[in-house]
Design a protein around this motif. Sequence first.
Motif, PDB file in Angstrom:
ATOM      1  N   PHE A  22       0.824  -1.203   0.000  1.00  0.00           N
ATOM      2  CA  PHE A  22       0.000   0.000   0.000  1.00  0.00           C
ATOM      3  C   PHE A  22       0.862   1.258   0.000  1.00  0.00           C
ATOM      4  CE2 PHE A  22      -3.146  -2.936   1.892  1.00  0.00           C
ATOM      5  CZ  PHE A  22      -4.149  -2.781   0.958  1.00  0.00           C
ATOM      6  N   LEU A  23       2.051   1.173   0.570  1.00  0.00           N
ATOM      7  CA  LEU A  23       2.913   2.335   0.680  1.00  0.00           C
ATOM      8  C   LEU A  23       3.608   2.661  -0.634  1.00  0.00           C
ATOM      9  CD1 LEU A  23       4.499   1.668   4.182  1.00  0.00           C
ATOM     10  CD2 LEU A  23       2.612   3.191   3.607  1.00  0.00           C
ATOM     11  N   ASP A  24       3.990   1.650  -1.397  1.00  0.00           N
ATOM     12  CA  ASP A  24       4.670   1.865  -2.668  1.00  0.00           C
ATOM     13  C   ASP A  24       4.253   0.771  -3.651  1.00  0.00           C
ATOM     14  OD1 ASP A  24       6.302   2.896  -4.618  1.00  0.00           O
ATOM     15  OD2 ASP A  24       8.170   2.288  -3.679  1.00  0.00           O
ATOM     16  N   PRO A  25       2.982   0.796  -4.056  1.00  0.00           N
ATOM     17  CA  PRO A  25       2.499  -0.273  -4.942  1.00  0.00           C
ATOM     18  C   PRO A  25       3.051  -0.138  -6.350  1.00  0.00           C
ATOM     19  CG  PRO A  25       0.811   1.374  -4.687  1.00  0.00           C
ATOM     20  CD  PRO A  25       1.945   1.769  -3.769  1.00  0.00           C
ATOM     21  N   VAL A  54      10.323  12.469 -12.051  1.00  0.00           N
ATOM     22  CA  VAL A  54       9.134  11.818 -11.501  1.00  0.00           C
ATOM     23  C   VAL A  54       9.321  11.591 -10.006  1.00  0.00           C
ATOM     24  CG1 VAL A  54       8.558  10.659 -13.665  1.00  0.00           C
ATOM     25  CG2 VAL A  54       9.962   9.481 -11.988  1.00  0.00           C
ATOM     26  N   SER A  55       8.236  11.296  -9.368  1.00  0.00           N
ATOM     27  CA  SER A  55       8.254  10.928  -7.956  1.00  0.00           C
ATOM     28  C   SER A  55       9.086   9.658  -7.790  1.00  0.00           C
ATOM     29  CB  SER A  55       6.817  10.662  -7.490  1.00  0.00           C
ATOM     30  OG  SER A  55       6.803   9.949  -6.281  1.00  0.00           O
ATOM     31  N   PRO A  56       9.703   9.455  -6.632  1.00  0.00           N
ATOM     32  CA  PRO A  56      10.476   8.226  -6.413  1.00  0.00           C
ATOM     33  C   PRO A  56       9.610   6.991  -6.157  1.00  0.00           C
ATOM     34  CG  PRO A  56      10.589   9.601  -4.464  1.00  0.00           C
ATOM     35  CD  PRO A  56       9.868  10.397  -5.519  1.00  0.00           C
ATOM     36  N   LEU A  57       8.297   7.151  -6.163  1.00  0.00           N
ATOM     37  CA  LEU A  57       7.438   5.977  -5.974  1.00  0.00           C
ATOM     38  C   LEU A  57       7.571   5.040  -7.170  1.00  0.00           C
ATOM     39  CD1 LEU A  57       4.231   7.645  -4.521  1.00  0.00           C
ATOM     40  CD2 LEU A  57       5.905   6.253  -3.293  1.00  0.00           C
ATOM     41  N   LEU A  58       7.551   3.755  -6.888  1.00  0.00           N
ATOM     42  CA  LEU A  58       7.766   2.733  -7.917  1.00  0.00           C
ATOM     43  C   LEU A  58       6.836   2.905  -9.101  1.00  0.00           C
ATOM     44  CD1 LEU A  58       9.130   0.159  -8.922  1.00  0.00           C
ATOM     45  CD2 LEU A  58       7.506  -1.140  -7.524  1.00  0.00           C
ATOM     46  N   ARG A  59       5.547   3.107  -8.861  1.00  0.00           N
ATOM     47  CA  ARG A  59       4.597   3.197  -9.980  1.00  0.00           C
ATOM     48  C   ARG A  59       4.876   4.426 -10.847  1.00  0.00           C
ATOM     49  NH1 ARG A  59       1.962   4.457  -5.405  1.00  0.00           N
ATOM     50  NH2 ARG A  59       0.901   6.451  -5.282  1.00  0.00           N
ATOM     51  N   CYS A  60       5.430   5.474 -10.252  1.00  0.00           N
ATOM     52  CA  CYS A  60       5.772   6.669 -11.030  1.00  0.00           C
ATOM     53  C   CYS A  60       6.982   6.410 -11.914  1.00  0.00           C
ATOM     54  CB  CYS A  60       6.035   7.835 -10.085  1.00  0.00           C
ATOM     55  SG  CYS A  60       4.598   8.270  -9.090  1.00  0.00           S
ATOM     56  N   SER A  76      15.970  -1.425 -26.114  1.00  0.00           N
ATOM     57  CA  SER A  76      15.952  -2.838 -26.478  1.00  0.00           C
ATOM     58  C   SER A  76      14.640  -3.443 -26.031  1.00  0.00           C
ATOM     59  CB  SER A  76      17.117  -3.575 -25.817  1.00  0.00           C
ATOM     60  OG  SER A  76      16.928  -3.615 -24.416  1.00  0.00           O
ATOM     61  N   SER A  77      14.460  -4.692 -26.331  1.00  0.00           N
ATOM     62  CA  SER A  77      13.236  -5.392 -25.943  1.00  0.00           C
ATOM     63  C   SER A  77      13.157  -5.596 -24.432  1.00  0.00           C
ATOM     64  CB  SER A  77      13.160  -6.745 -26.658  1.00  0.00           C
ATOM     65  OG  SER A  77      14.273  -7.536 -26.287  1.00  0.00           O
ATOM     66  N   GLN A  78      14.220  -5.280 -23.737  1.00  0.00           N
ATOM     67  CA  GLN A  78      14.216  -5.433 -22.286  1.00  0.00           C
ATOM     68  C   GLN A  78      13.526  -4.268 -21.600  1.00  0.00           C
ATOM     69  OE1 GLN A  78      18.375  -5.752 -21.429  1.00  0.00           O
ATOM     70  NE2 GLN A  78      18.423  -7.929 -21.879  1.00  0.00           N
ATOM     71  N   ASN A  79      13.094  -3.262 -22.326  1.00  0.00           N
ATOM     72  CA  ASN A  79      12.523  -2.070 -21.714  1.00  0.00           C
ATOM     73  C   ASN A  79      11.214  -2.316 -20.986  1.00  0.00           C
ATOM     74  OD1 ASN A  79      14.523  -0.200 -22.363  1.00  0.00           O
ATOM     75  ND2 ASN A  79      13.764  -0.085 -24.453  1.00  0.00           N
ATOM     76  N   ASP A  80      10.486  -3.360 -21.329  1.00  0.00           N
ATOM     77  CA  ASP A  80       9.216  -3.625 -20.680  1.00  0.00           C
ATOM     78  C   ASP A  80       9.339  -4.641 -19.558  1.00  0.00           C
ATOM     79  OD1 ASP A  80       7.933  -1.868 -22.339  1.00  0.00           O
ATOM     80  OD2 ASP A  80       7.320  -3.405 -23.767  1.00  0.00           O
ATOM     81  N   ASN A  81      10.551  -4.923 -19.122  1.00  0.00           N
ATOM     82  CA  ASN A  81      10.713  -5.942 -18.083  1.00  0.00           C
ATOM     83  C   ASN A  81      10.396  -5.390 -16.713  1.00  0.00           C
ATOM     84  OD1 ASN A  81      12.942  -4.505 -17.179  1.00  0.00           O
ATOM     85  ND2 ASN A  81      14.438  -5.938 -18.015  1.00  0.00           N
ATOM     86  N   ASP A  82      10.569  -6.206 -15.684  1.00  0.00           N
ATOM     87  CA  ASP A  82      10.212  -5.809 -14.339  1.00  0.00           C
ATOM     88  C   ASP A  82      11.334  -5.117 -13.593  1.00  0.00           C
ATOM     89  OD1 ASP A  82       7.622  -6.754 -14.503  1.00  0.00           O
ATOM     90  OD2 ASP A  82       8.215  -8.794 -13.947  1.00  0.00           O
ATOM     91  N   ASN A  83      12.492  -4.932 -14.213  1.00  0.00           N
ATOM     92  CA  ASN A  83      13.594  -4.239 -13.564  1.00  0.00           C
ATOM     93  C   ASN A  83      13.423  -2.748 -13.813  1.00  0.00           C
ATOM     94  OD1 ASN A  83      15.886  -3.513 -12.295  1.00  0.00           O
ATOM     95  ND2 ASN A  83      17.274  -4.651 -13.627  1.00  0.00           N
ATOM     96  N   ASP A  84      12.471  -2.140 -13.113  1.00  0.00           N
ATOM     97  CA  ASP A  84      12.009  -0.803 -13.436  1.00  0.00           C
ATOM     98  C   ASP A  84      12.884   0.317 -12.925  1.00  0.00           C
ATOM     99  OD1 ASP A  84       9.552  -1.341 -14.911  1.00  0.00           O
ATOM    100  OD2 ASP A  84       8.988  -2.352 -13.075  1.00  0.00           O
ATOM    101  N   ASN A  85      14.004   0.015 -12.326  1.00  0.00           N
ATOM    102  CA  ASN A  85      14.883   1.075 -11.858  1.00  0.00           C
ATOM    103  C   ASN A  85      16.099   1.253 -12.762  1.00  0.00           C
ATOM    104  OD1 ASN A  85      13.282   1.797  -9.698  1.00  0.00           O
ATOM    105  ND2 ASN A  85      14.116   0.196  -8.432  1.00  0.00           N
ATOM    106  N   ASP A  86      16.219   0.449 -13.821  1.00  0.00           N
ATOM    107  CA  ASP A  86      17.300   0.655 -14.766  1.00  0.00           C
ATOM    108  C   ASP A  86      17.163   2.044 -15.370  1.00  0.00           C
ATOM    109  OD1 ASP A  86      18.069  -1.893 -14.305  1.00  0.00           O
ATOM    110  OD2 ASP A  86      17.441  -2.701 -16.231  1.00  0.00           O
ATOM    111  N   ASN A  87      18.269   2.719 -15.543  1.00  0.00           N
ATOM    112  CA  ASN A  87      18.314   4.062 -16.123  1.00  0.00           C
ATOM    113  C   ASN A  87      17.580   5.101 -15.281  1.00  0.00           C
ATOM    114  OD1 ASN A  87      19.699   3.105 -18.446  1.00  0.00           O
ATOM    115  ND2 ASN A  87      17.745   2.365 -19.230  1.00  0.00           N
ATOM    116  N   CYS A  88      17.281   4.796 -14.043  1.00  0.00           N
ATOM    117  CA  CYS A  88      16.578   5.726 -13.172  1.00  0.00           C
ATOM    118  C   CYS A  88      17.417   5.969 -11.916  1.00  0.00           C
ATOM    119  CB  CYS A  88      15.228   5.176 -12.730  1.00  0.00           C
ATOM    120  SG  CYS A  88      14.075   4.963 -14.083  1.00  0.00           S
ATOM    121  N   SER A  89      17.354   7.156 -11.418  1.00  0.00           N
ATOM    122  CA  SER A  89      18.014   7.496 -10.170  1.00  0.00           C
ATOM    123  C   SER A  89      16.958   7.834  -9.142  1.00  0.00           C
ATOM    124  CB  SER A  89      18.931   8.710 -10.352  1.00  0.00           C
ATOM    125  OG  SER A  89      19.927   8.410 -11.280  1.00  0.00           O
ATOM    126  N   ARG A  90      17.185   7.372  -7.951  1.00  0.00           N
ATOM    127  CA  ARG A  90      16.252   7.694  -6.874  1.00  0.00           C
ATOM    128  C   ARG A  90      16.858   8.700  -5.962  1.00  0.00           C
ATOM    129  NH1 ARG A  90      12.486   3.132  -4.501  1.00  0.00           N
ATOM    130  NH2 ARG A  90      11.327   2.816  -6.349  1.00  0.00           N
TER     131      ARG A  90
END
Length: 90
Positions: A22-25, A54-60, A76-90
Amino acid sequence: KGFPIDFDSSDPDLNPVIREEFLDPPLTETGRRQCKDRRMQCDDIHPPPELVIVSPLLRCIQTAKLSFVNHLPSQSSQNDNDNDNDNCSR
């Protein structure tokens, strides 16, 4: 009818809103589909964005990655994978 919620409790069984999901869905499948459906609008931005904040929340982060996937350094085709923090800084 449900059960009463004790908002003062630190017990997730009594106060489910403190659970991590609920905190970071993550983005829902509907949200992922909406991002992919709107991707063309992001592709039409000229000049292309150099920075997306963007906000640091995962869904954002997931929303930004899926919406601006064609603006990421590695497209690449890996862009839709579940490793959603690649190329992102928190």
